[in-house]
Scaffold this motif. Structure first.
Motif, short mmCIF file in Angstrom:
data_model
loop_
_atom_site.label_atom_id
_atom_site.label_comp_id
_atom_site.label_asym_id
_atom_site.label_seq_id
_atom_site.Cartn_x
_atom_site.Cartn_y
_atom_site.Cartn_z
N HIS A 133 0.00 -60.43 -31.05
CA HIS A 133 1.00 -59.41 -30.81
C HIS A 133 1.63 -59.07 -31.89
O HIS A 133 2.05 -57.77 -32.09
N LEU A 134 2.23 -59.84 -32.76
CA LEU A 134 2.77 -59.52 -33.85
C LEU A 134 2.02 -58.63 -34.83
O LEU A 134 2.57 -57.46 -35.41
N GLY A 135 0.68 -58.93 -34.95
CA GLY A 135 -0.10 -57.98 -35.75
C GLY A 135 -0.12 -56.68 -35.30
O GLY A 135 -0.12 -55.80 -35.98
N LYS A 136 -0.23 -56.70 -33.85
CA LYS A 136 -0.29 -55.28 -33.22
C LYS A 136 0.80 -54.27 -33.51
O LYS A 136 0.94 -53.32 -33.69
N SER A 137 2.19 -55.10 -33.47
CA SER A 137 3.36 -54.39 -33.51
C SER A 137 3.66 -54.04 -35.00
O SER A 137 4.04 -52.85 -35.15
N LEU A 138 3.03 -54.79 -36.10
CA LEU A 138 3.20 -54.14 -37.42
C LEU A 138 2.35 -53.01 -37.73
O LEU A 138 2.60 -52.02 -38.57
#
Length: 63
Positions: A56-61
């Motif tokens: 999820h964090l990777g997609k947000s970045l």
């Protein structure tokens, strides 16, 4: 008959058998106890939860 489980006096002491994969993963024991099993299940659940958060964090970045 020759009994394979007891060595003859000429052979000397037998070597211990190799551990199975399951025994290696269970510190030499053939089976896990219930508490250890519960720890393994909880660890797997937490690992999956953290992997989801990282994705999820990777997609947000990327956005």
């Amino acid at each position: 008959m020759n009994n394979q489980s007891t060595p003859s006096p000429k052979e000397g002491p037998r070597k211990p058998r190799a551990l199975t994969y399951t025994e290696m993963m269970n510190c030499g024991r053939q089976q896990m106890d219930e508490a250890e099993h519960n720890r393994e299940v909880e660890l797997q659940r937490r690992t999956e939860e953290l992997e989801t958060k990282v994705e999820h964090l990777g997609k947000s970045l990327e956005e």
